[in-house]
Design a protein around this motif. Sequence first.
Motif, PDB file in Angstrom:
ATOM      1  N   ASN A  81       0.838  -1.191   0.000  1.00  0.00           N
ATOM      2  CA  ASN A  81       0.000   0.000   0.000  1.00  0.00           C
ATOM      3  C   ASN A  81       0.875   1.244   0.000  1.00  0.00           C
ATOM      4  OD1 ASN A  81      -2.252   1.536   0.077  1.00  0.00           O
ATOM      5  ND2 ASN A  81      -2.731   1.172   2.239  1.00  0.00           N
ATOM      6  N   LEU A  82       0.543   2.183  -0.805  1.00  0.00           N
ATOM      7  CA  LEU A  82       1.332   3.420  -0.875  1.00  0.00           C
ATOM      8  C   LEU A  82       0.389   4.619  -0.778  1.00  0.00           C
ATOM      9  CD1 LEU A  82       4.294   4.095  -3.248  1.00  0.00           C
ATOM     10  CD2 LEU A  82       2.528   5.832  -2.999  1.00  0.00           C
ATOM     11  N   GLU A  83       0.695   5.497   0.167  1.00  0.00           N
ATOM     12  CA  GLU A  83      -0.118   6.710   0.345  1.00  0.00           C
ATOM     13  C   GLU A  83       0.767   7.929   0.145  1.00  0.00           C
ATOM     14  OE1 GLU A  83      -3.306   7.489   1.351  1.00  0.00           O
ATOM     15  OE2 GLU A  83      -3.978   5.398   1.225  1.00  0.00           O
ATOM     16  N   PRO A  84       0.291   8.893  -0.592  1.00  0.00           N
ATOM     17  CA  PRO A  84       1.085  10.120  -0.675  1.00  0.00           C
ATOM     18  C   PRO A  84       1.125  10.793   0.698  1.00  0.00           C
ATOM     19  CG  PRO A  84      -1.046  10.403  -1.736  1.00  0.00           C
ATOM     20  CD  PRO A  84      -0.979   8.973  -1.317  1.00  0.00           C
ATOM     21  N   LYS A  85       2.208  11.439   0.995  1.00  0.00           N
ATOM     22  CA  LYS A  85       2.346  12.085   2.307  1.00  0.00           C
ATOM     23  C   LYS A  85       1.877  13.535   2.203  1.00  0.00           C
ATOM     24  CE  LYS A  85       5.543  12.850   6.087  1.00  0.00           C
ATOM     25  NZ  LYS A  85       5.958  14.257   6.163  1.00  0.00           N
ATOM     26  N   GLY A  86       1.127  13.953   3.202  1.00  0.00           N
ATOM     27  CA  GLY A  86       0.725  15.360   3.274  1.00  0.00           C
ATOM     28  C   GLY A  86      -0.467  15.707   2.394  1.00  0.00           C
ATOM     29  N   ILE A  87      -0.892  14.803   1.578  1.00  0.00           N
ATOM     30  CA  ILE A  87      -2.014  15.056   0.673  1.00  0.00           C
ATOM     31  C   ILE A  87      -2.756  13.751   0.487  1.00  0.00           C
ATOM     32  CG2 ILE A  87      -0.454  14.737  -1.295  1.00  0.00           C
ATOM     33  CD1 ILE A  87      -2.208  16.577  -2.931  1.00  0.00           C
ATOM     34  N   GLY A  88      -4.094  13.826   0.447  1.00  0.00           N
ATOM     35  CA  GLY A  88      -4.860  12.591   0.309  1.00  0.00           C
ATOM     36  C   GLY A  88      -4.638  11.949  -1.048  1.00  0.00           C
ATOM     37  N   ALA A  89      -4.799  10.648  -1.092  1.00  0.00           N
ATOM     38  CA  ALA A  89      -4.631   9.925  -2.353  1.00  0.00           C
ATOM     39  C   ALA A  89      -5.596  10.477  -3.402  1.00  0.00           C
ATOM     40  CB  ALA A  89      -4.870   8.443  -2.147  1.00  0.00           C
ATOM     41  N   GLN A  90      -6.827  10.749  -2.960  1.00  0.00           N
ATOM     42  CA  GLN A  90      -7.858  11.243  -3.871  1.00  0.00           C
ATOM     43  C   GLN A  90      -7.475  12.628  -4.414  1.00  0.00           C
ATOM     44  OE1 GLN A  90     -11.731  12.031  -2.143  1.00  0.00           O
ATOM     45  NE2 GLN A  90     -12.636  10.645  -3.638  1.00  0.00           N
ATOM     46  N   GLN A  91      -6.984  13.433  -3.477  1.00  0.00           N
ATOM     47  CA  GLN A  91      -6.596  14.785  -3.861  1.00  0.00           C
ATOM     48  C   GLN A  91      -5.452  14.744  -4.869  1.00  0.00           C
ATOM     49  OE1 GLN A  91      -8.383  17.294  -3.043  1.00  0.00           O
ATOM     50  NE2 GLN A  91      -7.124  18.734  -4.216  1.00  0.00           N
ATOM     51  N   LEU A  92      -4.513  13.852  -4.617  1.00  0.00           N
ATOM     52  CA  LEU A  92      -3.378  13.725  -5.521  1.00  0.00           C
ATOM     53  C   LEU A  92      -3.860  13.280  -6.904  1.00  0.00           C
ATOM     54  CD1 LEU A  92      -0.309  13.846  -5.914  1.00  0.00           C
ATOM     55  CD2 LEU A  92      -0.241  11.405  -5.361  1.00  0.00           C
ATOM     56  N   ALA A  93      -4.767  12.307  -6.882  1.00  0.00           N
ATOM     57  CA  ALA A  93      -5.313  11.818  -8.152  1.00  0.00           C
ATOM     58  C   ALA A  93      -5.987  12.963  -8.895  1.00  0.00           C
ATOM     59  CB  ALA A  93      -6.320  10.710  -7.890  1.00  0.00           C
ATOM     60  N   PHE A  94      -6.711  13.751  -8.116  1.00  0.00           N
ATOM     61  CA  PHE A  94      -7.413  14.895  -8.703  1.00  0.00           C
ATOM     62  C   PHE A  94      -6.426  15.869  -9.343  1.00  0.00           C
ATOM     63  CE2 PHE A  94      -8.812  19.310  -7.966  1.00  0.00           C
ATOM     64  CZ  PHE A  94      -9.920  19.331  -8.801  1.00  0.00           C
ATOM     65  N   GLU A  95      -5.382  16.186  -8.572  1.00  0.00           N
ATOM     66  CA  GLU A  95      -4.380  17.130  -9.085  1.00  0.00           C
ATOM     67  C   GLU A  95      -3.725  16.596 -10.359  1.00  0.00           C
ATOM     68  OE1 GLU A  95      -4.021  20.061  -8.092  1.00  0.00           O
ATOM     69  OE2 GLU A  95      -5.088  20.017  -6.167  1.00  0.00           O
ATOM     70  N   GLN A  96      -3.438  15.301 -10.324  1.00  0.00           N
ATOM     71  CA  GLN A  96      -2.778  14.712 -11.492  1.00  0.00           C
ATOM     72  C   GLN A  96      -3.690  14.712 -12.715  1.00  0.00           C
ATOM     73  OE1 GLN A  96      -1.528  10.935  -9.970  1.00  0.00           O
ATOM     74  NE2 GLN A  96       0.488  11.707  -9.327  1.00  0.00           N
ATOM     75  N   LEU A  97      -4.963  14.372 -12.475  1.00  0.00           N
ATOM     76  CA  LEU A  97      -5.920  14.349 -13.580  1.00  0.00           C
ATOM     77  C   LEU A  97      -6.118  15.762 -14.141  1.00  0.00           C
ATOM     78  CD1 LEU A  97      -7.988  12.904 -15.354  1.00  0.00           C
ATOM     79  CD2 LEU A  97      -9.665  13.146 -13.515  1.00  0.00           C
ATOM     80  N   LYS A  98      -6.207  16.701 -13.208  1.00  0.00           N
ATOM     81  CA  LYS A  98      -6.404  18.088 -13.599  1.00  0.00           C
ATOM     82  C   LYS A  98      -5.252  18.554 -14.490  1.00  0.00           C
ATOM     83  CE  LYS A  98      -6.815  22.502 -11.219  1.00  0.00           C
ATOM     84  NZ  LYS A  98      -7.004  23.081  -9.874  1.00  0.00           N
ATOM     85  N   LYS A  99      -4.039  18.184 -14.065  1.00  0.00           N
ATOM     86  CA  LYS A  99      -2.849  18.556 -14.832  1.00  0.00           C
ATOM     87  C   LYS A  99      -2.922  17.944 -16.234  1.00  0.00           C
ATOM     88  CE  LYS A  99       1.285  18.903 -12.321  1.00  0.00           C
ATOM     89  NZ  LYS A  99       2.436  18.133 -11.784  1.00  0.00           N
ATOM     90  N   LYS A 100      -3.319  16.685 -16.254  1.00  0.00           N
ATOM     91  CA  LYS A 100      -3.371  15.961 -17.524  1.00  0.00           C
ATOM     92  C   LYS A 100      -4.399  16.591 -18.470  1.00  0.00           C
ATOM     93  CE  LYS A 100      -5.311  11.628 -18.761  1.00  0.00           C
ATOM     94  NZ  LYS A 100      -5.641  10.275 -18.294  1.00  0.00           N
ATOM     95  N   LEU A 101      -5.586  16.842 -17.924  1.00  0.00           N
ATOM     96  CA  LEU A 101      -6.651  17.404 -18.774  1.00  0.00           C
ATOM     97  C   LEU A 101      -6.293  18.824 -19.231  1.00  0.00           C
ATOM     98  CD1 LEU A 101      -9.875  16.140 -16.955  1.00  0.00           C
ATOM     99  CD2 LEU A 101      -8.640  15.098 -18.862  1.00  0.00           C
ATOM    100  N   ALA A 102      -5.641  19.554 -18.331  1.00  0.00           N
ATOM    101  CA  ALA A 102      -5.229  20.911 -18.695  1.00  0.00           C
ATOM    102  C   ALA A 102      -4.251  20.849 -19.862  1.00  0.00           C
ATOM    103  CB  ALA A 102      -4.599  21.602 -17.498  1.00  0.00           C
ATOM    104  N   LYS A 103      -3.343  19.878 -19.765  1.00  0.00           N
ATOM    105  CA  LYS A 103      -2.340  19.716 -20.816  1.00  0.00           C
ATOM    106  C   LYS A 103      -3.001  19.376 -22.151  1.00  0.00           C
ATOM    107  CE  LYS A 103       2.239  17.631 -21.027  1.00  0.00           C
ATOM    108  NZ  LYS A 103       3.017  16.486 -20.506  1.00  0.00           N
ATOM    109  N   GLU A 104      -4.071  18.603 -22.072  1.00  0.00           N
ATOM    110  CA  GLU A 104      -4.793  18.222 -23.296  1.00  0.00           C
ATOM    111  C   GLU A 104      -5.651  19.369 -23.833  1.00  0.00           C
ATOM    112  OE1 GLU A 104      -7.034  14.577 -23.395  1.00  0.00           O
ATOM    113  OE2 GLU A 104      -5.674  13.657 -21.940  1.00  0.00           O
TER     114      GLU A 104
END
Lengths: 398, 80
Positions: A81-104
């Motif tokens: 199991n791996l959890e990002p530190k200082g930020i929720g897994a969901q939040q991180l996923a959100f940030e990553q998706l947001k970055k990806k969609l923004a890039k697109e």
Amino acid sequence: MILENTFADVWIEGEVSNFKAAPSGHFYFSLKDKDSVIAAAMFSRSNKDLKFKIEDGLKAICRGRIDVYPPRGQYQLIVDNLEPKGIGAQQLAFEQLKKKLAKEGLFDSAHKKELPVMPFSVGIVTSSTGAAVRDILQILKKGARGVNVVIRSVRVQGEKAASEIAEGINDLNKFSRQADESGGGIPHIAGNKVDMIIVSRGGGSVEDLWAFNEELVARAIYASRIPVVSAVGHQINLTLSDLVADFFVETPSAAAKIIVDKKNSLLAEIDNLQHQLNFSIQETINNLNNSVIALRHTLKSPLDRLLEKQQLLDELYSGLSNNMRSFLKLTRETAGSYIKRLEALSPLAVLSRGYSLSMAISNDVIIKDASGLKPKDKVKTILGKGSFISTVEEVNNG
Amino acid sequence: MAKDKQSFEEDLKRLQKIVEELAEGKLTLGESLKKYEEGVKLAQGCSQALSDAQRKVELLMKKEGKSSLEEFDEKGIKGD
């Protein structure tokens, strides 16, 4: 064996580096802190549920066991199991998706569609039993009664929500296109084109609203031919649907209010246009009227000139008669003086002063010279008053 | 039945154009009156379309891949 048994369940915190995702689906990377480093493996059965991507530099807390990789005789951490530190897994996923969609380019304003001038038919993707649809319908009922509503009921939270919302958006697009093409073929559907879609749900916790952060929903909104308004009740964070949508508001009511506002401002504009129409036609008529008056004036002026001439004539005439009068007066006066002078010259006037006038009876000639007389001649003498006849006694020739 | 969106927008644009043309004041009286009459009709039509009190609230249903519309009962809303 001792090692593996002793460290069967460990937590290790560190920064990810040298991350590799193998074609097998397993992840290999290193976990390091400022003093040390340990190799780590996360097999596909463990990593398949990760919502976010592991990237170099990610600070993570890993749970797993220590194992030895026999070919190299190296210790490694098998990560369950791996959890990002200082930020929720969901939040991180959100940030990553947001970055990806923004890039697109999904959030680019260049892709945003204009809302219709007036949406006469509105599609709503939301739960048909939720507060959002109630709020929207209430406001439309009060402020824009003529607007037709097509509700595509979907679950707005829970696991299936995202796919249902995405499907709802697609369905409304398809439905509207059908109405477009059928043009009366399908009763009930014809003429029910959808001008605008509201994707909505009432307020809730971040988790409640999560479906509106899912990639499926974001892509469905992006793909919609019909302009989409995102109206997801929230206070702080924008959802991905807000970012992708052509327009976003913070509550379902605000979405309905867009329509009401459009209607009211259009009514005001039409009213204004009507006023301008009236003003312009009035202006046109006034201008023409003024031209007519000006023309009539021009036409009238010869008449005016004639009148002027008449007036001049009158003046001259009255001047003339004045002159005539004074001429006559003058003449009369002159004549008077002549008469007086004539009177003064009259012999009768001389006679009245004591002189007398004598003439021979024989020829009535006034006697100026005594030599023409002889005694016994009869003479008539005229006095100032009366006359007498006498006989000459003696003649003295001066 | 609400006016079709497209014809509403077209009518509105036409109305705006007529207002501009009239404001320029270059038309003859006959043309002006004609445009004025058309403009007034358009304005009335547009504002009537907006004021139309009739509306439908329907549910788009999907059964076996086919879409259908059903009357929506607003009393069925519970609210969250």
